[in-house]
Design a protein around this motif. Structure first.
Motif, mmCIF file in Angstrom:
data_model
loop_
_atom_site.group_PDB
_atom_site.id
_atom_site.type_symbol
_atom_site.label_atom_id
_atom_site.label_comp_id
_atom_site.label_asym_id
_atom_site.label_seq_id
_atom_site.Cartn_x
_atom_site.Cartn_y
_atom_site.Cartn_z
ATOM 1 N N ASN A 33 0.827 -1.207 0.000
ATOM 2 C CA ASN A 33 0.000 0.000 0.000
ATOM 3 C C ASN A 33 0.860 1.255 0.000
ATOM 4 O OD1 ASN A 33 -2.403 -1.332 -0.113
ATOM 5 N ND2 ASN A 33 -2.855 -1.187 2.076
ATOM 6 N N SER A 34 1.931 1.226 0.793
ATOM 7 C CA SER A 34 2.811 2.404 0.846
ATOM 8 C C SER A 34 3.451 2.650 -0.513
ATOM 9 C CB SER A 34 3.916 2.191 1.885
ATOM 10 O OG SER A 34 3.347 2.021 3.166
ATOM 11 N N ALA A 37 1.121 4.075 -2.851
ATOM 12 C CA ALA A 37 0.856 5.481 -2.531
ATOM 13 C C ALA A 37 2.028 6.379 -2.937
ATOM 14 C CB ALA A 37 0.557 5.625 -1.039
ATOM 15 N N ASP A 58 4.893 5.571 6.104
ATOM 16 C CA ASP A 58 5.367 5.987 4.777
ATOM 17 C C ASP A 58 5.190 7.475 4.569
ATOM 18 O OD1 ASP A 58 2.829 6.703 3.440
ATOM 19 O OD2 ASP A 58 2.368 4.553 3.485
ATOM 20 N N SER A 61 1.102 9.320 -0.499
ATOM 21 C CA SER A 61 0.048 10.300 -0.785
ATOM 22 C C SER A 61 -0.888 10.565 0.391
ATOM 23 C CB SER A 61 -0.790 9.789 -1.958
ATOM 24 O OG SER A 61 -1.422 8.586 -1.583
ATOM 25 N N GLY A 62 -1.001 9.606 1.323
ATOM 26 C CA GLY A 62 -1.966 9.783 2.407
ATOM 27 C C GLY A 62 -3.393 9.593 1.910
ATOM 28 N N ALA A 76 -13.038 -2.257 -1.038
ATOM 29 C CA ALA A 76 -12.902 -0.831 -1.303
ATOM 30 C C ALA A 76 -11.476 -0.578 -1.770
ATOM 31 C CB ALA A 76 -13.175 -0.030 -0.035
ATOM 32 N N THR A 77 -11.337 -0.004 -2.932
ATOM 33 C CA THR A 77 -10.008 0.259 -3.478
ATOM 34 C C THR A 77 -10.043 1.497 -4.351
ATOM 35 O OG1 THR A 77 -8.225 -0.603 -4.859
ATOM 36 C CG2 THR A 77 -10.440 -1.304 -5.439
ATOM 37 N N SER A 78 -8.922 2.183 -4.402
ATOM 38 C CA SER A 78 -8.844 3.342 -5.288
ATOM 39 C C SER A 78 -8.129 2.963 -6.583
ATOM 40 C CB SER A 78 -8.073 4.462 -4.574
ATOM 41 O OG SER A 78 -6.807 3.964 -4.188
ATOM 42 N N LYS A 79 -7.781 1.653 -6.707
ATOM 43 C CA LYS A 79 -6.845 1.291 -7.772
ATOM 44 C C LYS A 79 -7.484 0.653 -9.001
ATOM 45 C CE LYS A 79 -3.780 0.849 -3.923
ATOM 46 N NZ LYS A 79 -3.070 -0.032 -3.011
ATOM 47 N N GLY A 93 -1.532 -3.454 -5.227
ATOM 48 C CA GLY A 93 -2.832 -3.846 -4.698
ATOM 49 C C GLY A 93 -3.896 -3.597 -5.748
ATOM 50 N N GLU A 97 -8.755 -5.745 -0.358
ATOM 51 C CA GLU A 97 -9.002 -6.731 0.698
ATOM 52 C C GLU A 97 -8.107 -6.596 1.909
ATOM 53 O OE1 GLU A 97 -10.698 -10.640 -1.631
ATOM 54 O OE2 GLU A 97 -8.547 -10.493 -1.286
ATOM 55 N N ALA A 98 -6.941 -5.962 1.721
ATOM 56 C CA ALA A 98 -5.931 -6.053 2.768
ATOM 57 C C ALA A 98 -6.366 -5.378 4.068
ATOM 58 C CB ALA A 98 -4.622 -5.472 2.270
ATOM 59 N N LEU A 99 -6.756 -4.118 3.988
ATOM 60 C CA LEU A 99 -7.085 -3.420 5.242
ATOM 61 C C LEU A 99 -8.229 -4.112 5.973
ATOM 62 C CD1 LEU A 99 -6.542 0.350 4.320
ATOM 63 C CD2 LEU A 99 -5.033 -1.208 5.550
ATOM 64 N N PRO A 100 -9.352 -4.430 5.314
ATOM 65 C CA PRO A 100 -10.409 -5.146 6.048
ATOM 66 C C PRO A 100 -9.935 -6.494 6.571
ATOM 67 C CG PRO A 100 -10.936 -4.978 3.695
ATOM 68 C CD PRO A 100 -9.764 -4.093 3.948
ATOM 69 N N THR A 142 1.330 8.124 5.671
ATOM 70 C CA THR A 142 0.434 7.266 6.429
ATOM 71 C C THR A 142 1.223 6.377 7.384
ATOM 72 O OG1 THR A 142 -1.052 7.180 4.521
ATOM 73 C CG2 THR A 142 -1.371 5.488 6.205
HETATM 74 P P1 ADP Z 1 -5.950 -2.290 -2.283
HETATM 75 O O1 ADP Z 1 -4.540 -2.019 -1.970
HETATM 76 O O2 ADP Z 1 -6.144 -3.623 -2.940
HETATM 77 O O3 ADP Z 1 -6.613 -1.185 -3.014
HETATM 78 P P2 ADP Z 1 -6.318 -2.154 0.572
HETATM 79 O O4 ADP Z 1 -7.362 -2.723 1.461
HETATM 80 O O5 ADP Z 1 -4.945 -2.602 0.786
HETATM 81 O O6 ADP Z 1 -6.769 -2.462 -0.904
HETATM 82 O O7 ADP Z 1 -6.361 -0.584 0.667
HETATM 83 C C1 ADP Z 1 -7.575 0.086 0.382
HETATM 84 C C2 ADP Z 1 -7.313 1.489 -0.093
HETATM 85 O O8 ADP Z 1 -6.808 2.282 0.969
HETATM 86 C C3 ADP Z 1 -6.294 1.587 -1.192
HETATM 87 O O9 ADP Z 1 -6.867 1.398 -2.469
HETATM 88 C C4 ADP Z 1 -5.762 3.019 -1.004
HETATM 89 O O10 ADP Z 1 -6.589 3.940 -1.669
HETATM 90 C C5 ADP Z 1 -5.917 3.254 0.488
HETATM 91 N N1 ADP Z 1 -4.629 3.064 1.196
HETATM 92 C C6 ADP Z 1 -4.267 2.005 1.938
HETATM 93 N N2 ADP Z 1 -3.036 2.170 2.480
HETATM 94 C C7 ADP Z 1 -2.584 3.382 2.068
HETATM 95 C C8 ADP Z 1 -1.377 4.141 2.262
HETATM 96 N N3 ADP Z 1 -0.359 3.667 3.005
HETATM 97 N N4 ADP Z 1 -1.285 5.343 1.673
HETATM 98 C C9 ADP Z 1 -2.303 5.842 0.920
HETATM 99 N N5 ADP Z 1 -3.462 5.171 0.699
HETATM 100 C C10 ADP Z 1 -3.625 3.958 1.246
#
Ligand code: ADP
Ligand code: MG
Length: 568
Positions: A33-34, A37, A58, A61-62, A76-79, A93, A97-100, A142
């Motif tokens: 994730n870092s 970002a 890291d 971008s935050g 939920a993903t921004s990617k 990523g 799935e990772a954060l949840p 972050t």
């Molecule tokens: P993924 O990486 O598959 O998108 P994650 O559950 O790992 O899913 O993270 C969800 C979202 O949280 C990411 O798509 C990203 O937008 C945001 N995110 C997570 N970690 C960071 C980080 N260290 N810096 C910036 N954005 C983050």
């Protein structure tokens, strides 16, 4: 038992199990994730093998205040936003799935600040539930803190190994990413000890020095530029170790596909095949293999941890990697100095600095540049003056840089192997007809193995056909083998019995060379020794026998001087 749909919380825990197997998986996901970002500084802190604490900080971008909570929701993903995006994934990523998954098996706190926003956010989740969310300050980036990992999942805890083992897996993850992203400064702190710090210069070699040390880094060979067109848009780069470096496990093979660190049996095999005949059995190289290829030709969405990938054209990728490594090795393999044949990590500089007497046409002095390590000389033996034989096994010779010892059997094996390979390519292997066909008796197991392959053996000089129960009729044998053909054939069958069905040529030629080569313990005349060494000088890979043992070791003049106390 009644069938019913599981509660959301149970579903999350089950799903989490796939992503978060062990502490190193948490580290991997957070670091990915870092990197996604855009961070160029990532620091990782771990306590109790990750069970008490994993903290990843890291300067990426935050996340904006409005989005922090969403980031912890499943999927939920921004990617990735549409189906088509999955075909061309450029981020590490994408599954959301990772954060949840991490919040399902641990307590998590995230402190984040996106540049351009007026405020940062701190958010805490316990047992998957939001317990706190408020404004908080920090520089852009972050920090994710994970505590009480697997506290509520005792089954998972049981599968974990010792703290040391879990820490070493975490270190392996960080090492791989430090190698994949040499432009990022990584800092790993395990149990309050700084164990790895990379400079983030953007040069692969600098990361390798930090991880493997200067000794190994010096012996890493940059992969020779492959011909791009030939291999369908697949570009292979990176570094691979000289055959003088070896490890007992395959853990030091790092594969990066479009910057993604992956495990790949296919590519492991490709690299190991490239080292055939250069490393002894059960020894493995150190290698960083970076493959750049069109994203649509590789499917990264095979497994929840994204550690495995699938290639559209496996053979093309295999061949590209195998060739790039093999070519690099053939060009740069060298005579091992005696210091390292005897002592694994001798501080003696390697390769021994070439003396001005070295014939300049055949050896290139090591040249140091910022990019490349000192390269080892080309695969050539200097011209040698034969002095004699010791133990009826080793030929003693003088070369321009000191003393050389040549293993007569290993050297002869190398010569014969290359001769056979050349014969095979040009006119076929020279055969000798037997005065009368000989019935060669076999066990049922041997018969089955020989049945499958006796026709191919004709290419290697054995004309054989089935001859009733438990026997084959042999009409011709490779002339090189002479009277030794029976034992050689017996061993060939054994190879077939244990083989995995891949190409047979290499092991067959090696075996024939071994059976035909002069034995250790045979006294040689000066003329025979001269002839043997002259032939060895002409081979393509004079420095190792086909099984990877050295044919030659050298003791440099400088080393002799040091040993005799003439010089410090
Ligand atoms: P993924 O990486 O598959 O998108 P994650 O559950 O790992 O899913 O993270 C969800 C979202 O949280 C990411 O798509 C990203 O937008 C945001 N995110 C997570 N970690 C960071 C980080 N260290 N810096 C910036 N954005 C983050
Ligand atoms: Mg992620």
């Amino acid at each position: 038992m009644t069938i019913r749909v599981l509660e959301e919380k149970v579903i999350s825990q089950i799903a989490a199990g796939e992503v978060v197997e062990r502490p190193a998986s948490v580290v991997k996901e957070l670091v990915e994730n870092s990197l996604d970002a855009g961070a160029n500084q990532i620091s990782v802190e771990v306590k109790d093998g990750g069970l008490s604490l994993i903290r990843v900080t890291d300067n990426g971008s935050g996340i904006s205040p409005g989005e922090v909570e969403v980031a912890f929701r499943r999927h939920a993903t921004s990617k990735v936003s549409k189906l088509d995006d999955l075909k061309q994934i450029a981020t590490l990523g994408f599954r959301g799935e990772a954060l949840p998954a991490i919040t399902a098996v641990a307590d998590v706190e995230m402190l984040t600040f996106a540049s351009g926003e007026t405020a940062g956010t701190i958010i805490s989740l316990r047992d998957g539930e939001l317990v706190r969310k408020s404004q908080a300050g920090r520089p852009a980036g972050t920090t994710v803190t994970v505590i009480n990992l697997f506290t509520h999942v005792p089954a998972r805890r049981k599968f974990l190994k010792s703290t040391n083992t879990e820490n070493s897996r975490i270190a392996a993850v960080i090492s791989a990413y430090a190698i994949a992203f040499p432009g990022v400064r990584f800092n790993l702190i395990l149990e309050s000890r700084a164990v790895l710090k990379t400079p983030g210069t953007g040069r692969l070699l600098d990361s390798l020095i930090e991880i493997y040390g200067q000794e190994v880094a010096n012996r890493m060979l940059p992969l020779v530029e492959p011909d791009w067109e030939n291999v369908g848009g697949i570009k292979v780069s990176g570094m691979t170790s000289s055959p003088s470096v070896s490890r007992a496990s395959r853990d030091n093979l790092i594969f990066l596909i479009n910057h993604r660190w992956v495990m790949s049996r296919l590519l492991t095999k490709a690299v190991e095949e490239a080292y055939l005949g250069l490393l002894t059995v059960n020894k493995h190289p150190v290698a960083v293999i970076e493959v750049a290829m069109p994203p649509e030709d590789v499917d990264v969405n095979v497994h929840p941890t994204k550690a495995e990938v699938r290639f559209r054209d496996e053979r093309a990728v295999f061949t590209a990697v195998q060739r790039a490594v093999r070519r690099t090795l053939v060009r740069q393999a060298t005579v091992p100095g005696v210091s390292e044949a005897a002592i694994a990590y001798s501080p003696t500089p390697y390769p021994p600095s070439p003396s001005p007497l070295l014939s300049p046409a055949r050896e290139h002095p090591a040249r140091m540049t910022a990019e490349t390590p000192p390269t080892t000389p080309r695969a050539a033996l200097p011209v040698l003056r034969i002095i004699g034989q010791v133990l009826a096994t080793y030929i003693v010779a003088e070369g321009p840089d000191g003393l050389y010892l040549i293993d007569q059997h290993a050297a002869h094996e190398r010569i014969l192997k290359e001769k056979l390979a050349a014969q095979l390519q040009v006119h076929g292997i020279k055969v000798q007809g037997l005065l009368e066909p000989v019935a060669f008796e076999v066990t049922p197991a041997e018969a089955a193995a020989l049945e499958a392959r006796y026709r191919e053996l004709a290419d290697f000089g054995f004309n054989i056909e089935p001859f009733g129960d438990g026997a084959f009729l042999v009409r011709t044998v490779p002339s090189l083998l002479g009277g030794n053909w029976q034992s050689a054939l017996r061993e060939l069958i054994a190879i077939q019995q244990s083989s995995t069905g891949t190409d047979w040529t290499e092991p067959v030629l090696n075996l024939m060379a071994c059976h035909a080569a002069v034995r250790a313990g045979k006294v040689l005349s000066p003329d025979e020794m001269r002839e043997l060494v002259r032939e060895l000088e002409k081979t393509e890979l004079p420095n190792t026998c086909p099984h990877g043992r050295p044919t030659t070791i050298s003791i440099s003049a400088a080393r002799l001087e040091r040993e005799f106390g003439r010089r410090q």
